[in-house]
Scaffold this motif. Structure first.
Motif, PDB file in Angstrom:
ATOM      1  N   GLU A 178       0.815  -1.225   0.000  1.00 22.90           N
ATOM      2  CA  GLU A 178       0.000   0.000   0.000  1.00 22.90           C
ATOM      3  C   GLU A 178       0.844   1.270   0.000  1.00 22.90           C
ATOM      4  O   GLU A 178       0.322   2.355  -0.233  1.00 22.90           O
ATOM      5  N   THR A 179       2.135   1.146   0.288  1.00 25.96           N
ATOM      6  CA  THR A 179       3.011   2.333   0.277  1.00 25.96           C
ATOM      7  C   THR A 179       4.042   2.269  -0.862  1.00 25.96           C
ATOM      8  O   THR A 179       5.035   2.990  -0.847  1.00 25.96           O
ATOM      9  N   GLY A 180       3.823   1.387  -1.838  1.00 26.88           N
ATOM     10  CA  GLY A 180       4.692   1.349  -3.008  1.00 26.88           C
ATOM     11  C   GLY A 180       5.842   0.375  -2.909  1.00 26.88           C
ATOM     12  O   GLY A 180       6.699   0.336  -3.783  1.00 26.88           O
ATOM     13  N   GLY A 181       5.909  -0.416  -1.830  1.00 26.99           N
ATOM     14  CA  GLY A 181       6.945  -1.437  -1.719  1.00 26.99           C
ATOM     15  C   GLY A 181       8.304  -0.866  -1.361  1.00 26.99           C
ATOM     16  O   GLY A 181       8.428   0.212  -0.805  1.00 26.99           O
ATOM     17  N   TRP A 182       9.341  -1.649  -1.692  1.00 30.99           N
ATOM     18  CA  TRP A 182      10.714  -1.268  -1.370  1.00 30.99           C
ATOM     19  C   TRP A 182      11.154  -0.080  -2.209  1.00 30.99           C
ATOM     20  O   TRP A 182      10.769   0.055  -3.360  1.00 30.99           O
ATOM     21  N   ARG A 183      12.006   0.746  -1.639  1.00 36.17           N
ATOM     22  CA  ARG A 183      12.613   1.868  -2.356  1.00 36.17           C
ATOM     23  C   ARG A 183      14.052   2.009  -1.888  1.00 36.17           C
ATOM     24  O   ARG A 183      14.404   1.535  -0.796  1.00 36.17           O
ATOM     25  N   SER A 184      14.894   2.630  -2.675  1.00 38.97           N
ATOM     26  CA  SER A 184      16.275   2.901  -2.281  1.00 38.97           C
ATOM     27  C   SER A 184      16.778   4.092  -3.086  1.00 38.97           C
ATOM     28  O   SER A 184      16.224   4.421  -4.133  1.00 38.97           O
ATOM     29  N   HIS A 185      17.811   4.718  -2.582  1.00 41.77           N
ATOM     30  CA  HIS A 185      18.375   5.904  -3.226  1.00 41.77           C
ATOM     31  C   HIS A 185      19.774   6.123  -2.671  1.00 41.77           C
ATOM     32  O   HIS A 185      20.146   5.569  -1.639  1.00 41.77           O
ATOM     33  N   SER A 186      20.551   6.946  -3.329  1.00 46.89           N
ATOM     34  CA  SER A 186      21.902   7.236  -2.835  1.00 46.89           C
ATOM     35  C   SER A 186      21.815   8.121  -1.591  1.00 46.89           C
ATOM     36  O   SER A 186      20.783   8.728  -1.302  1.00 46.89           O
ATOM     37  N   GLY A 187      22.892   8.170  -0.864  1.00 46.58           N
ATOM     38  CA  GLY A 187      22.958   9.040   0.306  1.00 46.58           C
ATOM     39  C   GLY A 187      22.379   8.414   1.557  1.00 46.58           C
ATOM     40  O   GLY A 187      22.137   7.208   1.633  1.00 46.58           O
ATOM     41  N   GLU A 188      22.170   9.257   2.552  1.00 46.25           N
ATOM     42  CA  GLU A 188      21.634   8.818   3.837  1.00 46.25           C
ATOM     43  C   GLU A 188      20.229   9.360   4.021  1.00 46.25           C
ATOM     44  O   GLU A 188      19.873  10.383   3.433  1.00 46.25           O
ATOM     45  N   GLU A 189      19.439   8.668   4.839  1.00 45.80           N
ATOM     46  CA  GLU A 189      18.092   9.124   5.143  1.00 45.80           C
ATOM     47  C   GLU A 189      17.936   9.242   6.648  1.00 45.80           C
ATOM     48  O   GLU A 189      18.294   8.344   7.401  1.00 45.80           O
ATOM     49  N   PHE A 190      17.408  10.385   7.069  1.00 48.25           N
ATOM     50  CA  PHE A 190      17.072  10.613   8.470  1.00 48.25           C
ATOM     51  C   PHE A 190      15.582  10.822   8.553  1.00 48.25           C
ATOM     52  O   PHE A 190      14.983  11.481   7.705  1.00 48.25           O
ATOM     53  N   LEU A 191      14.950  10.249   9.562  1.00 52.66           N
ATOM     54  CA  LEU A 191      13.549  10.568   9.798  1.00 52.66           C
ATOM     55  C   LEU A 191      13.267  10.594  11.286  1.00 52.66           C
ATOM     56  O   LEU A 191      13.903   9.909  12.076  1.00 52.66           O
ATOM     57  N   GLN A 192      12.313  11.447  11.654  1.00 54.31           N
ATOM     58  CA  GLN A 192      11.810  11.524  13.017  1.00 54.31           C
ATOM     59  C   GLN A 192      10.297  11.515  12.953  1.00 54.31           C
ATOM     60  O   GLN A 192       9.698  12.202  12.115  1.00 54.31           O
ATOM     61  N   VAL A 193       9.681  10.730  13.819  1.00 50.31           N
ATOM     62  CA  VAL A 193       8.228  10.634  13.851  1.00 50.31           C
ATOM     63  C   VAL A 193       7.675  11.830  14.613  1.00 50.31           C
ATOM     64  O   VAL A 193       8.000  12.036  15.788  1.00 50.31           O
ATOM     65  N   LEU A 194       6.852  12.632  13.931  1.00 50.64           N
ATOM     66  CA  LEU A 194       6.229  13.801  14.557  1.00 50.64           C
ATOM     67  C   LEU A 194       4.925  13.437  15.239  1.00 50.64           C
ATOM     68  O   LEU A 194       4.570  14.003  16.271  1.00 50.64           O
ATOM     69  N   SER A 195       4.189  12.492  14.641  1.00 52.24           N
ATOM     70  CA  SER A 195       2.951  12.007  15.257  1.00 52.24           C
ATOM     71  C   SER A 195       2.625  10.635  14.683  1.00 52.24           C
ATOM     72  O   SER A 195       3.086  10.273  13.596  1.00 52.24           O
ATOM     73  N   LEU A 249       5.142   4.553  13.151  1.00 50.24           N
ATOM     74  CA  LEU A 249       5.647   4.082  11.867  1.00 50.24           C
ATOM     75  C   LEU A 249       6.283   2.712  12.045  1.00 50.24           C
ATOM     76  O   LEU A 249       7.006   2.477  13.008  1.00 50.24           O
ATOM     77  N   GLU A 250       6.011   1.824  11.096  1.00 54.92           N
ATOM     78  CA  GLU A 250       6.735   0.560  11.030  1.00 54.92           C
ATOM     79  C   GLU A 250       7.710   0.694   9.866  1.00 54.92           C
ATOM     80  O   GLU A 250       7.301   0.771   8.711  1.00 54.92           O
ATOM     81  N   ILE A 255       9.356  -0.547  14.970  1.00 51.44           N
ATOM     82  CA  ILE A 255       8.288   0.403  15.283  1.00 51.44           C
ATOM     83  C   ILE A 255       8.916   1.669  15.860  1.00 51.44           C
ATOM     84  O   ILE A 255       9.696   1.622  16.815  1.00 51.44           O
ATOM     85  N   LEU A 256       8.590   2.802  15.267  1.00 55.62           N
ATOM     86  CA  LEU A 256       9.044   4.111  15.740  1.00 55.62           C
ATOM     87  C   LEU A 256       7.822   4.922  16.135  1.00 55.62           C
ATOM     88  O   LEU A 256       6.864   5.039  15.348  1.00 55.62           O
ATOM     89  N   ASN A 257       7.839   5.470  17.337  1.00 49.99           N
ATOM     90  CA  ASN A 257       6.723   6.269  17.841  1.00 49.99           C
ATOM     91  C   ASN A 257       7.103   7.739  17.900  1.00 49.99           C
ATOM     92  O   ASN A 257       8.260   8.108  17.662  1.00 49.99           O
ATOM     93  N   LYS A 258       6.152   8.572  18.253  1.00 50.94           N
ATOM     94  CA  LYS A 258       6.355  10.021  18.295  1.00 50.94           C
ATOM     95  C   LYS A 258       7.646  10.353  19.039  1.00 50.94           C
ATOM     96  O   LYS A 258       7.877   9.890  20.154  1.00 50.94           O
ATOM     97  N   GLY A 259       8.495  11.153  18.394  1.00 54.05           N
ATOM     98  CA  GLY A 259       9.757  11.569  18.990  1.00 54.05           C
ATOM     99  C   GLY A 259      10.932  10.682  18.640  1.00 54.05           C
ATOM    100  O   GLY A 259      12.083  11.101  18.767  1.00 54.05           O
ATOM    101  N   ASP A 260      10.683   9.433  18.194  1.00 54.06           N
ATOM    102  CA  ASP A 260      11.768   8.523  17.819  1.00 54.06           C
ATOM    103  C   ASP A 260      12.370   8.964  16.485  1.00 54.06           C
ATOM    104  O   ASP A 260      11.673   9.513  15.622  1.00 54.06           O
TER     105      ASP A 260
END
Length: 197
Positions: A119-136, A139-140, A150-155
């Motif tokens: 439902e989210t388009g499957g696997w993806r990849s790209h060059s470089g690094e990715e940072f993410l933080q859960v705002l609300s 996320l799995e 599992i990442l929750n708010k603030g993780d």
């Protein structure tokens, strides 16, 4: 560049009237290692830079990036809800600060609604690094070499973008993320817009 950063450490240390031994005692790093860093014979890692910057009381970025020849005073503002939207299956990307030229990172607010990788388009990849933080929400995060996380708010998490990864909403409400992708090329035009895999 390694030599320039080593010289920045040396000059900051001398300005504070610290010897290599003083810096060693306060940072917990051997004098020999500090000498190699200052003489450009060893690359500085983030961990080392954090220890040294803490002792010298300067921003860690002072030792991780070469200053520009001419200081710049650029800025880019994205007012809430005004970023360009890119929608894919189960994901909405809002581009932040897109008018900042020659940047080394892309910034997004990402809303994840899909409940499976399909439902989210499957696997993806790209060059470089990715940072993410859960705002609300929750996320799995799926990555090719690790169990789903599992990442929750603030993780937050930082990982190599070349590793296959995917996002799944893990709660009742959509997961909203702040995301940053580093770019190998300094030109934003060289980086494709997010798309379905």
């Amino acid at each position: 560049m390694t030599h320039d950063l080593g010289e920045a450490i040396r000059q900051t240390r001398k300005r504070l009237k610290l010897t290599l031994r003083d810096l060693s005692e306060r940072s917990g790093l051997p004098v020999s290692q500090l000498s190699k860093l200052e003489n450009g014979k060893q690359r500085i890692s983030v961990d080392l830079a954090l220890k040294i910057a803490g002792v010298l009381q300067v921003p860690v970025t002072s030792f991780l990036a070469r200053p520009r020849a001419t200081p710049q005073a650029r800025r880019s503002i994205t007012r809430a809800g005004t970023g360009t939207l890119h929608e894919t299956r189960g994901l909405t990307f809002e581009v932040l600060c897109s008018d900042f030229r020659d940047k080394s990172n892309l910034f997004w607010t990402v809303t994840v609604t899909g409940r499976t990788l399909d439902e989210t388009g499957g696997w993806r990849s790209h060059s470089g690094e990715e940072f993410l933080q859960v705002l609300s929400g929750s996320l799995e995060l799926h990555t090719r070499y690790y169990e789903p996380l599992i990442l929750n708010k603030g993780d937050s998490i930082l990982f190599d973008g070349e590793m296959d990864h995917g996002y799944v909403c893990a709660g009742d409400d959509p997961a909203v993320l702040l995301m940053s992708n580093s770019m190998i090329s300094p030109h934003a035009a060289d980086v494709p817009v997010p798309h379905e895999n």
